[in-house]
Write a protein that holds these residues in place. Structure first.
Motif, mmCIF file in Angstrom:
data_model
loop_
_atom_site.group_PDB
_atom_site.id
_atom_site.type_symbol
_atom_site.label_atom_id
_atom_site.label_comp_id
_atom_site.label_asym_id
_atom_site.label_seq_id
_atom_site.Cartn_x
_atom_site.Cartn_y
_atom_site.Cartn_z
ATOM 1 N N ARG A 188 -130.817 31.283 29.644
ATOM 2 C CA ARG A 188 -131.718 32.417 29.807
ATOM 3 C C ARG A 188 -133.068 31.920 30.269
ATOM 4 N NH1 ARG A 188 -130.992 35.591 24.015
ATOM 5 N NH2 ARG A 188 -128.868 36.411 24.345
ATOM 6 N N PHE A 189 -133.778 32.721 31.031
ATOM 7 C CA PHE A 189 -135.179 32.438 31.303
ATOM 8 C C PHE A 189 -135.958 32.654 30.006
ATOM 9 C CE2 PHE A 189 -133.676 33.853 35.522
ATOM 10 C CZ PHE A 189 -134.137 32.809 36.321
ATOM 11 N N ARG A 190 -136.824 31.724 29.672
ATOM 12 C CA ARG A 190 -137.655 31.857 28.476
ATOM 13 C C ARG A 190 -139.126 31.774 28.867
ATOM 14 N NH1 ARG A 190 -134.577 30.715 23.640
ATOM 15 N NH2 ARG A 190 -132.476 29.959 24.182
ATOM 16 N N PHE A 191 -139.937 32.616 28.225
ATOM 17 C CA PHE A 191 -141.353 32.663 28.541
ATOM 18 C C PHE A 191 -142.186 32.826 27.277
ATOM 19 C CE2 PHE A 191 -139.038 34.719 32.051
ATOM 20 C CZ PHE A 191 -139.367 33.864 33.096
ATOM 21 N N SER A 192 -143.346 32.231 27.316
ATOM 22 C CA SER A 192 -144.386 32.512 26.328
ATOM 23 C C SER A 192 -145.404 33.421 27.011
ATOM 24 C CB SER A 192 -145.045 31.205 25.874
ATOM 25 O OG SER A 192 -146.181 31.472 25.089
ATOM 26 N N VAL A 193 -145.708 34.548 26.380
ATOM 27 C CA VAL A 193 -146.621 35.520 26.971
ATOM 28 C C VAL A 193 -147.795 35.721 26.015
ATOM 29 C CG1 VAL A 193 -146.893 37.860 27.875
ATOM 30 C CG2 VAL A 193 -144.679 36.689 28.081
ATOM 31 N N THR A 194 -148.998 35.606 26.549
ATOM 32 C CA THR A 194 -150.209 35.813 25.757
ATOM 33 C C THR A 194 -151.067 36.880 26.428
ATOM 34 O OG1 THR A 194 -150.180 33.479 25.113
ATOM 35 C CG2 THR A 194 -152.203 34.699 24.684
ATOM 36 N N LEU A 195 -151.510 37.837 25.625
ATOM 37 C CA LEU A 195 -152.396 38.891 26.112
ATOM 38 C C LEU A 195 -153.789 38.675 25.530
ATOM 39 C CD1 LEU A 195 -150.152 42.070 25.632
ATOM 40 C CD2 LEU A 195 -150.206 40.496 27.567
ATOM 41 N N TYR A 196 -154.774 38.678 26.402
ATOM 42 C CA TYR A 196 -156.161 38.519 25.991
ATOM 43 C C TYR A 196 -156.910 39.825 26.230
ATOM 44 C CZ TYR A 196 -155.103 33.501 26.198
ATOM 45 O OH TYR A 196 -154.545 32.251 26.012
ATOM 46 N N VAL A 197 -157.900 40.100 25.378
ATOM 47 C CA VAL A 197 -158.704 41.306 25.535
ATOM 48 C C VAL A 197 -160.163 40.941 25.275
ATOM 49 C CG1 VAL A 197 -158.477 42.033 23.113
ATOM 50 C CG2 VAL A 197 -158.859 43.752 24.910
ATOM 51 N N GLU A 198 -161.063 41.627 25.934
ATOM 52 C CA GLU A 198 -162.485 41.343 25.777
ATOM 53 C C GLU A 198 -163.088 42.215 24.683
ATOM 54 O OE1 GLU A 198 -166.467 41.877 28.447
ATOM 55 O OE2 GLU A 198 -164.819 40.723 29.378
ATOM 56 N N ARG A 199 -163.862 41.590 23.799
ATOM 57 C CA ARG A 199 -164.595 42.284 22.747
ATOM 58 C C ARG A 199 -166.005 41.709 22.660
ATOM 59 N NH1 ARG A 199 -161.264 45.446 23.132
ATOM 60 N NH2 ARG A 199 -159.587 46.070 21.700
ATOM 61 N N ASP A 200 -166.992 42.572 22.840
ATOM 62 C CA ASP A 200 -168.400 42.164 22.732
ATOM 63 C C ASP A 200 -168.714 40.961 23.612
ATOM 64 O OD1 ASP A 200 -168.872 44.168 20.800
ATOM 65 O OD2 ASP A 200 -168.112 42.849 19.216
ATOM 66 N N GLY A 201 -168.196 40.976 24.822
ATOM 67 C CA GLY A 201 -168.480 39.921 25.781
ATOM 68 C C GLY A 201 -167.665 38.662 25.611
ATOM 69 N N LYS A 202 -166.749 38.636 24.616
ATOM 70 C CA LYS A 202 -165.910 37.465 24.398
ATOM 71 C C LYS A 202 -164.443 37.825 24.584
ATOM 72 C CE LYS A 202 -169.027 35.268 21.060
ATOM 73 N NZ LYS A 202 -169.158 34.711 19.682
ATOM 74 N N GLU A 203 -163.691 36.893 25.139
ATOM 75 C CA GLU A 203 -162.261 37.116 25.318
ATOM 76 C C GLU A 203 -161.511 36.623 24.090
ATOM 77 O OE1 GLU A 203 -159.587 36.790 29.174
ATOM 78 O OE2 GLU A 203 -159.721 34.837 28.167
ATOM 79 N N LEU A 204 -160.706 37.505 23.497
ATOM 80 C CA LEU A 204 -159.940 37.182 22.297
ATOM 81 C C LEU A 204 -158.456 37.138 22.628
ATOM 82 C CD1 LEU A 204 -161.642 39.573 19.706
ATOM 83 C CD2 LEU A 204 -162.192 37.171 20.158
ATOM 84 N N LYS A 205 -157.753 36.254 21.951
ATOM 85 C CA LYS A 205 -156.294 36.244 22.044
ATOM 86 C C LYS A 205 -155.779 37.396 21.188
ATOM 87 C CE LYS A 205 -154.117 32.300 21.788
ATOM 88 N NZ LYS A 205 -153.484 31.074 21.203
ATOM 89 N N ALA A 206 -155.223 38.418 21.831
ATOM 90 C CA ALA A 206 -154.831 39.641 21.124
ATOM 91 C C ALA A 206 -153.361 39.666 20.755
ATOM 92 C CB ALA A 206 -155.174 40.866 21.970
ATOM 93 N N VAL A 207 -152.499 39.083 21.586
ATOM 94 C CA VAL A 207 -151.052 39.169 21.382
ATOM 95 C C VAL A 207 -150.415 37.860 21.820
ATOM 96 C CG1 VAL A 207 -148.918 40.325 22.115
ATOM 97 C CG2 VAL A 207 -150.996 41.671 21.722
#
Length: 338
Positions: free
Chosen positions: A102-121
């Motif tokens: 199977r194809f395998r992937f790691s997926v990370t979602l980042y979101v901006e809060r108060d001018g900083k990028e946070l790792k959200a998912v």
């Protein structure tokens, strides 16, 4: 001479991609927060974009090669909540090993809060290419053969009830509604002795793709709906706690794994089993999915969910809250006698 498929597969297996995505408006059911189902949709969209960037989009795979792209395993942790109009920076990193089919992937979602990028998912996703047999077969590129299957799911980790002989009741006729949570011989057998809730439901076509198969998004919708029905059955429906306390459900982790295929208009038996109430703060539950074929149970998928509650302080902010006795008793199945 290097083929298009060879170049695309090399890219899929070796190149990190980034795409910007926004959650859909549909996903914000309480205030402007986005639920776990639509967060998982973002992960799936990021994987689809990875294939598109590689030059093998889902449409081409199906139309030109007769291969349906299916995310067959998804394990997602939510670290920070998404809101309406948030833009996610989604990063997809290939993690496929040489021996993987199977194809395998790691997926990370980042979101901006108060001018900083946070790792959200953070999420782990696995993809199979399912050879279409609904229409005339097409030749598959040799480079994709390793990831191509005749049927989704390898059956690993199936529950002990898989293959059990059962008697089926004809109680999902359209005239009587699309499903039942009441007396049903299969549900009675699946729920016996368990702190669980069951739902028999006829799979409709909007939950399917590639002509007949229940899609990942359909399973995610099913998980969301069975939690809603379970909580109502235990006397702590989502609206009840929302009205009484301004409590909202939160799901920090969700996971779905395909074990087989479920088909349009089959009756799907969904069993939601509470595993553990952890320090009166979260609970974990297993969701198992079955169909009946030739008088026997076939487990088509399994999954887990971690569930808690937050109290919202205003239209923007919320904080986690511990369970009280009423909620703990309901989750444990210790219901007051009528």
């Amino acid at each position: 001479m290097t083929t298009h498929a060879e170049t695309a597969v090399k890219y899929l297996l070796g190149t990190e991609t980034t795409v910007r995505l926004r959650p859909r408006f549909e996903g914000s059911n309480i205030n402007t927060w986005i639920g776990f189902k639509h967060v998982n949709y973002l992960v799936e969209e990021a994987v689809l974009a990875h294939f598109r960037t590689a030059g093998l989009p889902s449409r081409e795979l199906f139309e030109e090669h007769g291969l349906g792209l299916d995310v067959v395993d998804l394990d997602t942790r939510i670290l920070h909540a998404f809101h309406q109009d948030d833009e996610a920076r989604a990063v997809v990193v290939p993690t496929t090993r040489d021996e993987d089919t199977r194809f395998r992937f790691s997926v990370t979602l980042y979101v901006e809060r108060d001018g900083k990028e946070l790792k959200a998912v953070t999420s782990k996703a696995e993809v199979s290419l399912r050879a279409d047999d609904y229409l005339a077969p097409l030749a598959h590129p040799e480079e994709l053969a390793r990831f191509t299957v005749e049927r989704l799911g390898d059956g690993a980790g199936r529950g002990p009830r898989h293959g059990t002989d059962v008697a089926v009741a004809d109680n999902t006729a359209l005239a009587a509604g699309r499903g039942t949570t009441g007396a049903d011989p299969v549900l009675d057998q699946l729920l016996a002795g368990e702190n669980a809730f069951g739902w028999k439901w006829r799979i409709p076509y909007p939950y399917c793709h590639f002509n007949e198969r229940l899609a990942l998004s359909g399973y995610l919708r099913q998980v969301e709906e069975v939690v809603d029905l379970f909580l109502a059955d235990r006397g702590i429906s989502i609206k009840t706690l929302l009205d009484d306390r301004k409590w909202i459900p939160v799901v920090p982790r969700s996971q779905v794994t395909f074990l087989d295929e479920a088909l349009m208009e089959e009756d799907l038996y969904t069993v939601f089993t509470v595993d553990e109430v952890f320090k009166d703060f979260t609970y974990t539950a297993r969701t198992d999915f079955y169909v009946v074929r030739d008088g026997r149970l076939v487990q088509t998928a399994t999954g887990r969910i971690t569930h808690g509650y937050a109290v919202f302080e205003n239209r923007r902010d919320w904080s986690l809250v511990g369970f009280d006795e009423r909620v703990v008793r309901a989750l444990n199945g210790d219901l007051p006698q009528a």
